[in-house]
Design a protein around this motif. Structure first.
Motif, PDB file in Angstrom:
ATOM      1  N   ASP A 144       0.827  -1.232   0.100  1.00 58.98           N
ATOM      2  CA  ASP A 144      -0.046  -0.050   0.013  1.00 58.98           C
ATOM      3  C   ASP A 144       0.799   1.217   0.111  1.00 58.98           C
ATOM      4  OD1 ASP A 144      -2.350   1.528   0.100  1.00 58.98           O
ATOM      5  OD2 ASP A 144      -2.959   1.141   2.181  1.00 58.98           O
ATOM      6  N   ALA A 145       1.832   1.453   0.853  1.00 59.58           N
ATOM      7  CA  ALA A 145       2.618   2.325   1.092  1.00 59.58           C
ATOM      8  C   ALA A 145       3.469   2.566  -0.270  1.00 59.58           C
ATOM      9  CB  ALA A 145       3.712   2.515   2.216  1.00 59.58           C
ATOM     10  N   GLU A 146       4.068   1.558  -0.855  1.00 56.30           N
ATOM     11  CA  GLU A 146       4.711   1.577  -1.929  1.00 56.30           C
ATOM     12  C   GLU A 146       4.024   2.149  -3.187  1.00 56.30           C
ATOM     13  OE1 GLU A 146       6.313  -2.370  -2.414  1.00 56.30           O
ATOM     14  OE2 GLU A 146       8.296  -1.596  -2.213  1.00 56.30           O
ATOM     15  N   THR A 173       9.477   1.630   7.645  1.00 61.70           N
ATOM     16  CA  THR A 173       8.086   1.578   7.733  1.00 61.70           C
ATOM     17  C   THR A 173       7.485   3.042   7.598  1.00 61.70           C
ATOM     18  OG1 THR A 173       7.923  -0.173   9.306  1.00 61.70           O
ATOM     19  CG2 THR A 173       5.885   1.208   9.270  1.00 61.70           C
ATOM     20  N   PHE A 174       6.486   3.248   6.519  1.00 61.16           N
ATOM     21  CA  PHE A 174       5.955   4.420   6.236  1.00 61.16           C
ATOM     22  C   PHE A 174       5.218   5.027   7.524  1.00 61.16           C
ATOM     23  CE2 PHE A 174       2.605   6.958   4.599  1.00 61.16           C
ATOM     24  CZ  PHE A 174       3.270   7.658   3.490  1.00 61.16           C
ATOM     25  N   VAL A 175       5.862   6.050   7.722  1.00 57.27           N
ATOM     26  CA  VAL A 175       5.413   6.866   9.137  1.00 57.27           C
ATOM     27  C   VAL A 175       4.536   8.283   8.720  1.00 57.27           C
ATOM     28  CG1 VAL A 175       6.902   5.945  10.646  1.00 57.27           C
ATOM     29  CG2 VAL A 175       7.614   8.007   9.406  1.00 57.27           C
ATOM     30  N   ARG A 176       5.109   9.033   7.638  1.00 57.85           N
ATOM     31  CA  ARG A 176       4.479  10.225   7.501  1.00 57.85           C
ATOM     32  C   ARG A 176       4.572  10.803   5.904  1.00 57.85           C
ATOM     33  NH1 ARG A 176       7.742  11.427  12.100  1.00 57.85           N
ATOM     34  NH2 ARG A 176       9.872  11.785  11.558  1.00 57.85           N
ATOM     35  N   CYS A 177       3.822  11.568   5.364  1.00 59.92           N
ATOM     36  CA  CYS A 177       3.984  12.118   4.027  1.00 59.92           C
ATOM     37  C   CYS A 177       3.312  13.326   4.037  1.00 59.92           C
ATOM     38  CB  CYS A 177       3.475  11.158   3.075  1.00 59.92           C
ATOM     39  SG  CYS A 177       1.808  10.967   3.039  1.00 59.92           S
ATOM     40  N   LEU A 384      -4.378   3.532   1.764  1.00 63.69           N
ATOM     41  CA  LEU A 384      -3.898   4.767   1.647  1.00 63.69           C
ATOM     42  C   LEU A 384      -3.899   5.336   0.411  1.00 63.69           C
ATOM     43  CD1 LEU A 384      -0.216   4.403   3.410  1.00 63.69           C
ATOM     44  CD2 LEU A 384      -2.489   5.500   4.229  1.00 63.69           C
ATOM     45  N   MET A 385      -4.112   4.230  -0.859  1.00 65.10           N
ATOM     46  CA  MET A 385      -4.012   4.704  -2.041  1.00 65.10           C
ATOM     47  C   MET A 385      -5.692   4.919  -2.417  1.00 65.10           C
ATOM     48  SD  MET A 385      -2.453   5.059  -4.906  1.00 65.10           S
ATOM     49  CE  MET A 385      -2.995   5.948  -6.068  1.00 65.10           C
ATOM     50  N   ASP A 386      -6.565   4.243  -1.760  1.00 63.52           N
ATOM     51  CA  ASP A 386      -7.984   4.462  -1.998  1.00 63.52           C
ATOM     52  C   ASP A 386      -8.350   5.935  -1.314  1.00 63.52           C
ATOM     53  OD1 ASP A 386      -8.878   2.257  -3.133  1.00 63.52           O
ATOM     54  OD2 ASP A 386      -9.348   1.122  -1.435  1.00 63.52           O
ATOM     55  N   PHE A 387      -7.729   6.178  -0.257  1.00 61.93           N
ATOM     56  CA  PHE A 387      -8.170   7.611   0.568  1.00 61.93           C
ATOM     57  C   PHE A 387      -7.631   8.645  -0.517  1.00 61.93           C
ATOM     58  CE2 PHE A 387      -5.902  11.016   2.705  1.00 61.93           C
ATOM     59  CZ  PHE A 387      -6.926  11.429   3.516  1.00 61.93           C
ATOM     60  N   VAL A 551       9.295  -0.304   0.873  1.00 60.99           N
ATOM     61  CA  VAL A 551       8.596   0.532   2.078  1.00 60.99           C
ATOM     62  C   VAL A 551       7.685  -0.363   2.687  1.00 60.99           C
ATOM     63  CG1 VAL A 551       7.530   2.749   2.841  1.00 60.99           C
ATOM     64  CG2 VAL A 551       9.317   2.664   0.837  1.00 60.99           C
ATOM     65  N   HIS A 552       7.438  -0.514   3.891  1.00 58.85           N
ATOM     66  CA  HIS A 552       6.345  -1.173   4.476  1.00 58.85           C
ATOM     67  C   HIS A 552       5.215  -0.399   4.748  1.00 58.85           C
ATOM     68  CE1 HIS A 552       9.350  -4.310   4.855  1.00 58.85           C
ATOM     69  NE2 HIS A 552      10.331  -3.469   5.831  1.00 58.85           N
TER      70      HIS A 552
END
Length: 641
Positions: A144-146, A173-177, A384-387, A551-552
């Motif tokens: 998802d993050a990738e 691990t993905f933590v912020r963007c 995340l991608m759907d959001f 990226v997890h």
């Protein structure tokens, strides 16, 4: 039979009417497995049966038997056979766009039916579409993050003015963007003096914190400047987010930023935006009065306090009125929380902050109203991608409202209430203009036009004219190619329906059009897909995954504002005392400890209990429903007569 194919169908007798050019012939050869399968599957559709692949070794018809050892399907049901159902790439893309608009799968089918002219013409059933959605979820699991990072990278390639950044922890691990498109950056240049920053929850399945920066445009509408996703509400996260926000806006800090009372946010603002005035949300503070004050005092003094806070014209007036009410009401003067809010009055009381232009905003409610708008499109089950894709759909709708308001400004004339020239010069509808006393004074002194220095450009029709538009991308930020898929599909469907209507009148026209359709289909597939957004994105995804470290996906977040507040032992004891019994209706106990239910001495010993009788019939109670046979039920009924 056709080599490599086996037939399967239903037990209905039907004599097919198959086009002679479609019947396989002995010696007929095919160049590929796909060509052979498509030919035979189309023959099977016209004949009324389904096909499946047994092997892939022979593409020559060495024997053909036209008779079948089973009944064939009627034309009205042939579209339900498995080999004749397929969710095409176009239909998948349309379903994705419907999903972004929060349209349920069952309603997507209804829309497809209308577009295709009936359920039989769609090409698939609801189960096929749900299976496709399941497959998409499985593909994204663990990626998802990738996928989100790759999507943002692709957006950056399409639009140089698109900005995004992200961070991972020590375990990757993905933590912020944070991201902001060209239109958001353009809006900030026009309306970025006052910014509202607020956080919300439950916008994705990881419960990551959605943190948008919003303001108000020249129509009084909410406008987005940028947004981020955070895995925690630490000072470090907010510093990172604010730093990215400042960088993308070319270092131009807002004059004022409005937030909740949060220690981590306050500290991060002082570090990253030291020259920006930090104002606390007045609505949140006033909302705590009922919780922090004595109930009786709150009911009697609340409206008076609100009047003092909102309607004091100057700090001196506020100080005098506040001191008077504190001295007259002992409970107010002794309230520690109220005293602490008084100490912070320079950050939230209007009389102390009105000298800084805030575009009429005094709280983070504008941001929260934006949250409620976006939550029509997103929910906490989204990946995340759907959001992001659904959020972009909502953002396009929000920006369309500004487009409508711009159109009204240009094409319609406002209704003026007087013939005063100054009213023709500017019709104000919001804060940021001279008060009526000043205008009345000008009128008396025959000052017909207001000096330009008193008119804020950000409230005028031309508020965004002076901001140059990126000639390569414009303000749409590259979204036109994906959003126009539905319009292209509709246009082609309309053209095709005209051809079909004319061709269906005669057999000759029908045969001719079928041949032309097949020829066109082959030629269309040969066209290079370089301009296809979906194909280009998939290529970008595969390239990125080959070259970058994985990226997890983020971990599930438990933020400050989620869940129930832990109660103290005193609160728990108070709640027990106010508990109402479901048996007798009295307070202070529940049904399990009810003295009237526990004490059976008042029950008539000759009046048996229905539940007790049910226990004896059943051989012991369980938690299910007790069922009595007819004779037992009759006997029990006789007892109660």
């Amino acid at each position: 039979m056709f080599a490599g194919m086996e037939a399967e169908s239903e037990n209905n007798v039907f004599v097919p009417d198959v086009t002679t050019t479609r019947i396989p012939k002995v010696g007929q050869e095919f160049e590929s497995h796909e060509e052979a399968y498509n030919f035979y599957n189309q023959y099977a559709r016209e004949a009324g049966f389904s096909t499946r692949i047994a092997n892939r070794n022979l593409w020559v018809v060495n024997k053909f038997v036209a008779e079948h050892n089973h009944a064939l399907c009627t034309p009205s049901r042939v579209h339900l056979l498995r080999s004749h159902r397929c969710v095409t790439a176009t239909k998948k893309a349309l379903a994705q766009q419907f999903s972004e608009a929060n349209i349920p799968t069952c309603q997507q089918l209804r829309l497809m039916e209308i577009d295709a002219g009936g359920a039989a013409s769609i090409g698939y059933v609801e189960r096929d579409l749900r299976n496709h959605e399941r497959d998409i979820r499985e593909q994204l699991k663990g990626h998802d993050a990738e996928t989100l990072i790759e999507f943002f990278s692709f957006e950056k390639e399409k639009s140089p003015n698109f900005y995004f950044n992200y961070e991972t922890d020590s375990e990757n691990t993905f933590v912020r963007c944070f991201w902001a498109d060209s239109e958001s950056r353009r809006s900030y240049k026009c309306f970025g003096e006052a910014v509202v920053f607020d956080t919300t929850y439950n916008t994705n399945k990881y419960s990551m914190i959605f943190a948008p920066f919003v303001g108000v445009n020249h129509h009084g509408q909410t406008v987005l400047f940028g947004c981020g996703l955070l895995s925690n509400e630490s000072t470090e996260s907010f510093v990172w987010l604010l730093s990215n926000f400042l960088d993308v806006m070319s270092g131009q800090a807002p004059n004022i930023i409005i937030t909740d009372q949060d220690a981590a946010i306050a500290k991060s603002i002082s570090m990253v935006l030291p020259l920006t005035f930090h104002r606390y949300c007045m609505w949140h503070i006033l909302n705590k009065f009922s919780e922090k004050m004595n109930v009786m005092v709150h009911n009697e003094e609340y409206h008076m306090l609100v009047n003092i806070i909102k309607n004091s014209e100057s700090p001196d007036e506020f100080e005098a009125r506040w001191s008077a009410i504190m001295e007259s009401t002992t409970d107010l003067g002794c309230n520690e929380w109220l005293c602490s809010m008084y100490d912070l009055r320079f950050r939230w009381v209007p009389a102390y902050v009105k000298h800084i232009f805030s575009a009429g905003m005094s709280s983070s409610q504008r941001s929260e109203s934006g949250h409620s708008f976006f939550k029509r499109y997103v929910n906490r089950k989204n990946s995340l991608m759907d959001f992001v894709t659904r959020f972009n759909m909502a953002l396009r709708h929000q920006r369309h409202e500004e487009l409508v308001a711009n159109h009204v400004d240009i094409s319609e004339q406002p209704r003026l209430t007087s013939k005063f020239q100054m009213e023709h010069q500017m019709t104000f509808e919001f804060e940021g203009y001279p008060c009526r006393h000043m205008i009345s004074y000008f009128k008396k002194k025959q000052v017909l036009l207001l000096p330009e220095k008193y008119i804020l450009r950000r409230w005028t029709k031309n508020a965004k004219v002076h901001v140059c538009e990126d000639p390569s991308t414009g303000i749409s930020d590259g979204g036109g190619s994906s959003t126009s898929l539905m319009s292209r599909h509709g246009m082609l469907a309309h053209k095709s329906s005209l051809l079909v209507d004319d061709a269906a009148l005669t057999d000759a026209r029908t045969t001719f059009l079928i041949g032309e359709f097949e020829s066109l289909h082959v030629r269309i597939k040969e066209i290079d897909d370089g301009g296809n957004v979906a194909v280009a994105f998939n290529r970008s995804r595969s390239k990125s995954r080959d070259e970058s470290q994985a990226v997890h996906d983020p971990c599930l977040v438990r933020a400050k504002g989620c869940g129930k507040r832990l109660k103290s032992s005193k609160e728990k004891s108070l709640s027990k005392n106010t508990r109402q019994c479901g048996g007798c209706g009295q307070h202070g106990h529940d049904k399990r400890t009810c003295p009237k239910l526990v004490d059976r001495s008042n029950i008539d010993p000759y009046q048996p209990d229905l539940n007790d009788y049910a226990c004896t019939q059943d051989g012991g109670r369980d938690e299910g429903t007790f069922m009595l046979d007819a004779s037992s039920q009759c006997e029990v009924n006789n007892w109660f007569q």
